[in-house]
Design a protein around this motif. Structure first.
Motif, PDB file in Angstrom:
ATOM      1  N   LYS A 211      -6.239   4.129  13.093  1.00 48.05           N
ATOM      2  CA  LYS A 211      -4.976   4.518  12.446  1.00 48.05           C
ATOM      3  C   LYS A 211      -4.042   3.311  12.323  1.00 48.05           C
ATOM      4  O   LYS A 211      -3.468   3.075  11.265  1.00 48.05           O
ATOM      5  CB  LYS A 211      -4.281   5.592  13.297  1.00 48.05           C
ATOM      6  CG  LYS A 211      -4.212   6.951  12.621  1.00 48.05           C
ATOM      7  CD  LYS A 211      -3.669   7.936  13.607  1.00 48.05           C
ATOM      8  CE  LYS A 211      -2.720   8.926  13.004  1.00 48.05           C
ATOM      9  NZ  LYS A 211      -2.232   9.858  14.035  1.00 48.05           N
ATOM     10  N   VAL A 212      -3.908   2.570  13.422  1.00 47.46           N
ATOM     11  CA  VAL A 212      -3.027   1.398  13.395  1.00 47.46           C
ATOM     12  C   VAL A 212      -3.587   0.350  12.443  1.00 47.46           C
ATOM     13  O   VAL A 212      -2.845  -0.318  11.728  1.00 47.46           O
ATOM     14  CB  VAL A 212      -2.835   0.814  14.811  1.00 47.46           C
ATOM     15  CG1 VAL A 212      -1.908  -0.386  14.787  1.00 47.46           C
ATOM     16  CG2 VAL A 212      -2.267   1.864  15.740  1.00 47.46           C
ATOM     17  N   GLU A 213      -4.915   0.241  12.420  1.00 50.44           N
ATOM     18  CA  GLU A 213      -5.545  -0.731  11.508  1.00 50.44           C
ATOM     19  C   GLU A 213      -5.214  -0.398  10.055  1.00 50.44           C
ATOM     20  O   GLU A 213      -4.988  -1.287   9.245  1.00 50.44           O
ATOM     21  CB  GLU A 213      -7.057  -0.742  11.730  1.00 50.44           C
ATOM     22  CG  GLU A 213      -7.450  -1.563  12.940  1.00 50.44           C
ATOM     23  CD  GLU A 213      -8.933  -1.505  13.260  1.00 50.44           C
ATOM     24  OE1 GLU A 213      -9.422  -2.408  13.927  1.00 50.44           O
ATOM     25  OE2 GLU A 213      -9.604  -0.527  12.848  1.00 50.44           O
ATOM     26  N   LYS A 214      -5.171   0.886   9.759  1.00 50.98           N
ATOM     27  CA  LYS A 214      -4.821   1.337   8.410  1.00 50.98           C
ATOM     28  C   LYS A 214      -3.395   0.919   8.072  1.00 50.98           C
ATOM     29  O   LYS A 214      -3.120   0.433   6.978  1.00 50.98           O
ATOM     30  CB  LYS A 214      -4.928   2.876   8.344  1.00 50.98           C
ATOM     31  CG  LYS A 214      -6.004   3.360   7.399  1.00 50.98           C
ATOM     32  CD  LYS A 214      -5.898   4.865   7.245  1.00 50.98           C
ATOM     33  CE  LYS A 214      -7.134   5.422   6.573  1.00 50.98           C
ATOM     34  NZ  LYS A 214      -7.224   6.866   6.714  1.00 50.98           N
ATOM     35  N   LYS A 215      -2.532   1.110   9.058  1.00 50.50           N
ATOM     36  CA  LYS A 215      -1.120   0.769   8.863  1.00 50.50           C
ATOM     37  C   LYS A 215      -0.992  -0.739   8.611  1.00 50.50           C
ATOM     38  O   LYS A 215      -0.226  -1.179   7.742  1.00 50.50           O
ATOM     39  CB  LYS A 215      -0.327   1.174  10.113  1.00 50.50           C
ATOM     40  CG  LYS A 215       1.163   1.148   9.888  1.00 50.50           C
ATOM     41  CD  LYS A 215       1.921   1.469  11.161  1.00 50.50           C
ATOM     42  CE  LYS A 215       3.389   1.129  10.963  1.00 50.50           C
ATOM     43  NZ  LYS A 215       4.136   1.173  12.223  1.00 50.50           N
ATOM     44  N   ILE A 216      -1.762  -1.520   9.342  1.00 49.60           N
ATOM     45  CA  ILE A 216      -1.732  -2.973   9.183  1.00 49.60           C
ATOM     46  C   ILE A 216      -2.153  -3.363   7.765  1.00 49.60           C
ATOM     47  O   ILE A 216      -1.518  -4.195   7.120  1.00 49.60           O
ATOM     48  CB  ILE A 216      -2.624  -3.658  10.251  1.00 49.60           C
ATOM     49  CG1 ILE A 216      -1.919  -3.588  11.620  1.00 49.60           C
ATOM     50  CG2 ILE A 216      -2.927  -5.105   9.889  1.00 49.60           C
ATOM     51  CD1 ILE A 216      -2.711  -4.124  12.780  1.00 49.60           C
ATOM     52  N   LYS A 217      -3.204  -2.725   7.280  1.00 52.48           N
ATOM     53  CA  LYS A 217      -3.681  -3.026   5.919  1.00 52.48           C
ATOM     54  C   LYS A 217      -2.592  -2.718   4.894  1.00 52.48           C
ATOM     55  O   LYS A 217      -2.398  -3.469   3.934  1.00 52.48           O
ATOM     56  CB  LYS A 217      -4.951  -2.224   5.622  1.00 52.48           C
ATOM     57  CG  LYS A 217      -6.175  -2.922   6.165  1.00 52.48           C
ATOM     58  CD  LYS A 217      -7.461  -2.423   5.535  1.00 52.48           C
ATOM     59  CE  LYS A 217      -8.650  -3.042   6.254  1.00 52.48           C
ATOM     60  NZ  LYS A 217      -9.506  -2.045   6.883  1.00 52.48           N
ATOM     61  N   LYS A 218      -1.897  -1.606   5.113  1.00 47.06           N
ATOM     62  CA  LYS A 218      -0.828  -1.193   4.199  1.00 47.06           C
ATOM     63  C   LYS A 218       0.288  -2.250   4.186  1.00 47.06           C
ATOM     64  O   LYS A 218       0.767  -2.661   3.130  1.00 47.06           O
ATOM     65  CB  LYS A 218      -0.285   0.168   4.655  1.00 47.06           C
ATOM     66  CG  LYS A 218       0.434   0.936   3.564  1.00 47.06           C
ATOM     67  CD  LYS A 218       0.848   2.320   4.060  1.00 47.06           C
ATOM     68  CE  LYS A 218       2.258   2.625   3.627  1.00 47.06           C
ATOM     69  NZ  LYS A 218       2.836   3.728   4.405  1.00 47.06           N
ATOM     70  N   LEU A 219       0.657  -2.698   5.390  1.00 49.63           N
ATOM     71  CA  LEU A 219       1.717  -3.704   5.496  1.00 49.63           C
ATOM     72  C   LEU A 219       1.297  -5.025   4.857  1.00 49.63           C
ATOM     73  O   LEU A 219       2.102  -5.708   4.226  1.00 49.63           O
ATOM     74  CB  LEU A 219       2.091  -3.923   6.966  1.00 49.63           C
ATOM     75  CG  LEU A 219       2.932  -2.816   7.611  1.00 49.63           C
ATOM     76  CD1 LEU A 219       2.964  -2.964   9.117  1.00 49.63           C
ATOM     77  CD2 LEU A 219       4.351  -2.811   7.059  1.00 49.63           C
ATOM     78  N   GLN A 222       1.827  -4.728   1.254  1.00 48.15           N
ATOM     79  CA  GLN A 222       3.261  -4.840   0.968  1.00 48.15           C
ATOM     80  C   GLN A 222       3.694  -6.298   0.974  1.00 48.15           C
ATOM     81  O   GLN A 222       4.425  -6.746   0.098  1.00 48.15           O
ATOM     82  CB  GLN A 222       4.076  -4.097   2.030  1.00 48.15           C
ATOM     83  CG  GLN A 222       4.191  -2.612   1.790  1.00 48.15           C
ATOM     84  CD  GLN A 222       5.082  -1.971   2.855  1.00 48.15           C
ATOM     85  OE1 GLN A 222       5.932  -2.618   3.466  1.00 48.15           O
ATOM     86  NE2 GLN A 222       4.877  -0.685   3.079  1.00 48.15           N
ATOM     87  N   LYS A 239       7.449  -6.443  11.041  1.00 48.66           N
ATOM     88  CA  LYS A 239       6.779  -5.141  11.183  1.00 48.66           C
ATOM     89  C   LYS A 239       5.288  -5.333  11.438  1.00 48.66           C
ATOM     90  O   LYS A 239       4.680  -4.657  12.267  1.00 48.66           O
ATOM     91  CB  LYS A 239       6.950  -4.320   9.898  1.00 48.66           C
ATOM     92  CG  LYS A 239       8.143  -3.387   9.918  1.00 48.66           C
ATOM     93  CD  LYS A 239       8.070  -2.459   8.715  1.00 48.66           C
ATOM     94  CE  LYS A 239       9.406  -1.792   8.467  1.00 48.66           C
ATOM     95  NZ  LYS A 239       9.460  -1.167   7.137  1.00 48.66           N
ATOM     96  N   ALA A 243       3.005  -4.332  14.620  1.00 55.69           N
ATOM     97  CA  ALA A 243       1.815  -3.476  14.496  1.00 55.69           C
ATOM     98  C   ALA A 243       0.617  -4.136  15.185  1.00 55.69           C
ATOM     99  O   ALA A 243      -0.157  -3.473  15.871  1.00 55.69           O
ATOM    100  CB  ALA A 243       1.512  -3.204  13.033  1.00 55.69           C
TER     101      ALA A 243
END
Ligand SMILES: [Zn+2]
Length: 405
Positions: A211-219, A222, A239, A243
């Motif tokens: 889940k956190v890895e997904k968030k990292i990819k999103k950031l 960005q 951010k 993460a």
């Protein structure tokens, strides 16, 4: 026994500047001598002395300080430690355990080490150039067991400062249980699952990490859209750093829990040594290896084994642990990475690939410590890497710690 704890530092503004000076000067010295060592090698390739060593560079450092007097403003021993780290990086490179050392970039893995004259006074940690001490917060339980501080490593992460305290621990450990076949376990660390144990237990990679890895990819996406040097970009960078920190902490927590559970449950624990080079060669594996932090896991397993009086046996990089049939010893040379089930053409056995490997690892470990006679033929021994069995090689804290991530 040597162990480590990480505390958070709360420096005042003056101390922050001095800490930054330490990061900067240590990075400067590291990069300067990385370049010097490369230059020297190019011009002395065929000479009797073809490379500079740690002692050569410490002598040269004294001269460099005269040229750049601002280097006197920081702890001299921290600069020397940078040369030590550089020397280790070159040694790993020469022994083909790592790539050629890289130049350090500002703001990326900032750190410096202090090897001596460290003391804790109340809630302050004191060391040269910081004699008044930096205010810190850490685990009271860990701090109370410090017998002698061996070294500290100061790092900066997402704008915050941390100190890893490497120390000699108070107290005795329980006597080791005798090595035995009963209650022994082989562990296969892998891609699909984090670990497979030779008694059939599998430990999956935790989902929250994904889940956190997904968030990292999103950031990261960005970030690529933000303009350079813009304030918005800086916000996303922070951010992203946070993460990454969260991910690291989650992994560490996971590894801590798994290693405790295994050390409590089994008396003789057998794992495979992992060659850094092998991981780098196979990019796909390298990614996963980074993900699950095998080195950190091994280090933790070693500490927990000591704590609970258990035995940790590390067998040499044993190439065909996945290619051998754990039932009949047949070596299946053409086993592909995609084959998740091991099917033996000789005895007809079918078994989960990692489960089969963990059984082999257990057997190799028991052979290594002399509890089981080798059933393998000399040819298999020669090709299996069994001759390469060597005892556990302790890796430095810096290598194993969060600094390299
Ligand atoms: Zn077989």
């Amino acid at each position: 026994m040597i162990t480590t704890t990480k505390v958070k530092l709360y420096p005042n503004e003056t101390q922050k500047i001095l800490l930054e000076n330490h990061f900067g000067s240590c990075r400067f010295v590291y990069n300067y001598f990385l370049n010097k060592r490369d230059e020297y090698y190019i011009t002395h390739k065929d000479a009797e002395k073809s490379s500079l060593n740690y002692f050569d560079t410490t002598k040269m450092l004294a001269e460099l300080k005269k040229q750049y007097p601002w280097l006197y403003e920081v702890n001299a021993q921290s600069l020397q430690m940078s040369l030590r780290f550089l020397d280790n990086a070159f040694k790993n490179f020469f022994h083909k355990n790592a790539n050629h050392p890289k130049f350090k970039k500002k703001g990326k893995n900032d750190y410096f080490a202090v090897p001596q004259y460290i003391s804790i006074k109340g809630n302050r940690i004191c060391f040269p150039k910081f004699s008044e001490g930096i205010y810190f917060k850490g685990s009271k339980e860990k701090l109370s067991e410090i017998k002698e501080i061996k070294q500290i490593i100061i790092t900066k992460d997402a704008g915050d400062y941390y100190c890893s305290i490497i120390y000699e621990k108070e107290g005795n450990f329980p006597e080791k249980k005798p090595l035995s076949v009963e209650n022994s376990v082989g562990i296969d660390l892998g891609l699909e699952k984090f670990a497979t144990l030779s008694d059939g237990i599998a430990i999956e990679n935790p989902r929250f990490i994904k889940k956190v890895e997904k968030k990292i990819k999103k950031l990261q996406r960005q970030l690529s859209r933000k303009q350079k040097d813009s304030n918005n970009r800086k916000k996303v960078v922070l951010k992203l750093q946070r993460a990454y920190r969260k991910l690291r902490n989650m992994r560490e927590d996971f590894l801590e829990k798994v290693s405790i559970a295994i050390a409590k449950r089994y008396d003789t624990i057998i794992i495979e040594d992992l060659g850094v080079q092998d991981m780098q060669r196979n990019h796909r594996i390298a990614k996963s290896v980074g993900d699950v932090s095998f080195y950190s896991f091994r280090q933790k397993l070693m500490w927990k084994a000591d704590k609970y009086g258990k035995n940790l046996v590390v067998i040499g990089k044993f190439a065909p642990s996945s290619k051998l049939c754990s039932n009949c010893g047949n070596l299946k040379k053409d086993l592909k990475l995609s084959e998740r089930v091991y099917h033996c053409d000789v005895c007809g056995m079918s078994m989960d690939r990692d489960y089969n490997a963990s059984k082999n690892i257990r057997k190799m470990g028991l052979i290594k410590v002399g509890l089981v006679q080798s059933e393998f033929t000399p040819v298999e021994m020669a090709t299996s890497g069994l001759r390469g069995i060597y005892p556990y090689r302790q890796i430095s804290i810096v290598e194993a710690g969060s600094l390299e991530h």
